[in-house]
Design a protein around this motif. Structure first.
Motif, PDB file in Angstrom:
ATOM      1  N   SER A 173      42.739  38.876  49.183  1.00 34.30           N
ATOM      2  CA  SER A 173      41.571  38.034  48.932  1.00 34.30           C
ATOM      3  C   SER A 173      41.389  37.064  50.099  1.00 34.30           C
ATOM      4  CB  SER A 173      41.738  37.279  47.611  1.00 34.30           C
ATOM      5  OG  SER A 173      41.895  38.182  46.537  1.00 34.30           O
ATOM      6  N   GLN A 233      43.016  46.231  52.397  1.00 38.59           N
ATOM      7  CA  GLN A 233      41.818  45.539  51.910  1.00 38.59           C
ATOM      8  C   GLN A 233      40.680  46.516  51.623  1.00 38.59           C
ATOM      9  OE1 GLN A 233      41.290  42.660  55.089  1.00 38.59           O
ATOM     10  NE2 GLN A 233      42.030  40.985  53.790  1.00 38.59           N
ATOM     11  N   THR A 235      44.382  35.728  43.264  1.00 33.21           N
ATOM     12  CA  THR A 235      44.401  36.429  44.542  1.00 33.21           C
ATOM     13  C   THR A 235      44.860  37.869  44.374  1.00 33.21           C
ATOM     14  OG1 THR A 235      44.902  34.367  45.703  1.00 33.21           O
ATOM     15  CG2 THR A 235      45.391  36.411  46.869  1.00 33.21           C
ATOM     16  N   ALA A 236      44.115  38.809  44.929  1.00 30.09           N
ATOM     17  CA  ALA A 236      44.567  40.200  44.989  1.00 30.09           C
ATOM     18  C   ALA A 236      45.662  40.305  46.042  1.00 30.09           C
ATOM     19  CB  ALA A 236      43.412  41.124  45.333  1.00 30.09           C
ATOM     20  N   SER A 237      46.708  41.039  45.729  1.00 31.91           N
ATOM     21  CA  SER A 237      47.818  41.152  46.672  1.00 31.91           C
ATOM     22  C   SER A 237      48.613  42.416  46.382  1.00 31.91           C
ATOM     23  CB  SER A 237      48.725  39.922  46.570  1.00 31.91           C
ATOM     24  OG  SER A 237      49.167  39.732  45.240  1.00 31.91           O
ATOM     25  N   GLY A 297      43.081  40.181  34.619  1.00 35.87           N
ATOM     26  CA  GLY A 297      43.485  40.856  35.835  1.00 35.87           C
ATOM     27  C   GLY A 297      44.490  41.949  35.548  1.00 35.87           C
ATOM     28  N   ARG A 342      46.540  51.075  46.599  1.00 37.51           N
ATOM     29  CA  ARG A 342      47.188  50.139  47.517  1.00 37.51           C
ATOM     30  C   ARG A 342      48.701  50.351  47.528  1.00 37.51           C
ATOM     31  NH1 ARG A 342      43.566  45.097  45.271  1.00 37.51           N
ATOM     32  NH2 ARG A 342      41.673  45.536  46.484  1.00 37.51           N
ATOM     33  N   GLU A 375      45.720  42.433  40.896  1.00 33.20           N
ATOM     34  CA  GLU A 375      44.263  42.404  41.056  1.00 33.20           C
ATOM     35  C   GLU A 375      43.707  41.411  40.044  1.00 33.20           C
ATOM     36  OE1 GLU A 375      40.505  43.269  42.513  1.00 33.20           O
ATOM     37  OE2 GLU A 375      42.443  43.964  43.284  1.00 33.20           O
ATOM     38  N   ALA A 413      51.425  45.398  42.826  1.00 29.16           N
ATOM     39  CA  ALA A 413      50.048  45.152  43.268  1.00 29.16           C
ATOM     40  C   ALA A 413      49.354  44.355  42.174  1.00 29.16           C
ATOM     41  CB  ALA A 413      49.303  46.459  43.532  1.00 29.16           C
ATOM     42  N   PRO A 449      44.528  49.089  42.624  1.00 28.49           N
ATOM     43  CA  PRO A 449      45.921  48.693  42.892  1.00 28.49           C
ATOM     44  C   PRO A 449      46.853  49.887  43.101  1.00 28.49           C
ATOM     45  CG  PRO A 449      44.997  47.346  41.142  1.00 28.49           C
ATOM     46  CD  PRO A 449      43.982  48.414  41.438  1.00 28.49           C
ATOM     47  N   ARG A 503      40.290  49.889  46.762  1.00 30.26           N
ATOM     48  CA  ARG A 503      39.829  49.109  45.612  1.00 30.26           C
ATOM     49  C   ARG A 503      40.799  49.139  44.429  1.00 30.26           C
ATOM     50  NH1 ARG A 503      38.144  46.229  48.152  1.00 30.26           N
ATOM     51  NH2 ARG A 503      36.290  46.362  49.450  1.00 30.26           N
ATOM     52  N   ARG A 549      48.180  39.512  51.194  1.00 34.21           N
ATOM     53  CA  ARG A 549      47.193  38.865  50.330  1.00 34.21           C
ATOM     54  C   ARG A 549      45.825  39.409  50.735  1.00 34.21           C
ATOM     55  NH1 ARG A 549      49.268  33.785  48.080  1.00 34.21           N
ATOM     56  NH2 ARG A 549      47.175  32.901  48.100  1.00 34.21           N
TER      57      ARG A 549
END
Length: 305
Positions: free
Chosen positions: A55, A140, A94-96, A3, A148, A25, A23, A145, A143, A53
């Motif tokens: 995911s 969300q 978990t992506a966050s 990740g 984001r 991923e 971030a 990080p 795509r 979060r």
């Protein structure tokens, strides 16, 4: 493929409110087997956090080792400043994306004192209404990080423009003194206010009373001072604990485990320690908690949900 974790120092326009941004991923699905759900002690830093979060898995917390159900906070939340650990579920990666916030940020970003958000997690929609869902949908839909982080940064700049930070001068001086280890009585005297008035102003900005925050910051210095190399008794005296017993007692109160249990766990992120609840209970001493040999969560070194 592993990740990805990106961290970022905020721009000058946010730096007095935001300490850091990050971030995460996870790797592609199927790259690693999903572990069975486990529990993790997240140790306090004294700061507040804003977290999204991204995911499917929402944040699930537990009240104590015997709590087999827990409760779900959601996907967007504010983790208030804490004086001790909290226990959360850790399952699939978990992506966050989120931000570690400085004292005073609660008024500027959420329109309330940090003391109202302390020692708990608050769903973001309770603070921002429908704007919380809009922000989650936006993040969300991105795509990368880095994208984001850019979006979160822009969101916080817009929020800050609506209610600029105004940190009381006595609190600003007090925060510097707390970080330096100045006795609270000296900070109160220098403020010109009564102890009660100073503590009230301080809690509104920082979430914790001065002595509680100073306790957490000393604990963080303890974690950062090579605890796997230097004997605990030497660390305790160097950091201002009255003796080794005082250090061990405070460590247990804050971390939910003994210093030796923490040392054996050797967590890759200092504030995230996986625990096995099978040998602990509500009445267990902190040192009785069994530590999982390999931490499942490898996030940045702060107490993000």
């Amino acid at each position: 493929m592993a990740g990805m974790l990106l961290t970022r120092i905020p721009p000058p326009s946010l730096r007095f409110v935001v300490r850091s941004m990050w971030a995460a991923e996870p790797g592609p699905a199927g790259a690693l087997p999903h572990p069975a759900p486990r529990r993790e002690h997240v140790l306090p830093t004294g700061d507040m956090h804003l977290v999204f979060r991204l995911s499917d898995t929402p944040l699930r917390l537990f009240a104590d080792p015997d709590d087999s159900t827990g409760w779900t906070v959601g996907h967007a939340m504010v983790g208030g400043a804490r004086s001790a650990f909290y226990a959360r579920e850790v399952a699939a990666p978990t992506a966050s994306v989120g931000a570690q916030l400085r004292p005073g940020a609660a008024w500027a970003l959420f329109g309330m004192p940090a003391s109202a958000l302390a020692e708990r997690h608050t769903p973001l929609d309770a603070l921002w209404g429908g704007a919380a869902g809009d922000a989650l949908d936006l993040l969300q839909g991105l795509r990368m990080p880095s994208a984001r982080l850019d979006a979160l940064e822009a969101l916080l700049v817009r929020r800050l423009a609506q209610r600029p930070l105004a940190l009381h001068p006595a609190v600003a001086r007090g925060l510097r003194g707390i970080a330096d280890g100045t006795p609270v009585r000296d900070l109160v005297r220098a403020s010109g206010y009564s102890h009660r008035h100073f503590a009230s102003l301080f809690k509104e900005a920082a979430g914790l009373a001065p002595k509680r925050l100073q306790r957490v910051l000393r604990f963080q210095r303890l974690l950062a001072t090579a605890p796997g190399i230097v004997p605990w008794v030497e660390l305790a005296l160097a950091l201002g604990y009255s003796d080794q017993s005082h250090c061990i007692r405070e460590f247990g109160d804050i971390a939910g485990m003994s210093p030796e249990a923490y040392r054996r766990a050797a967590p890759s992120a200092p504030n995230h320690v996986c625990v096995d609840r099978s040998t602990s209970s509500k009445t267990s001493r902190p040192g009785g908690i069994r530590i999982a040999p390999t931490p499942l969560h490898r996030g940045p070194p702060h107490d993000r949900p």
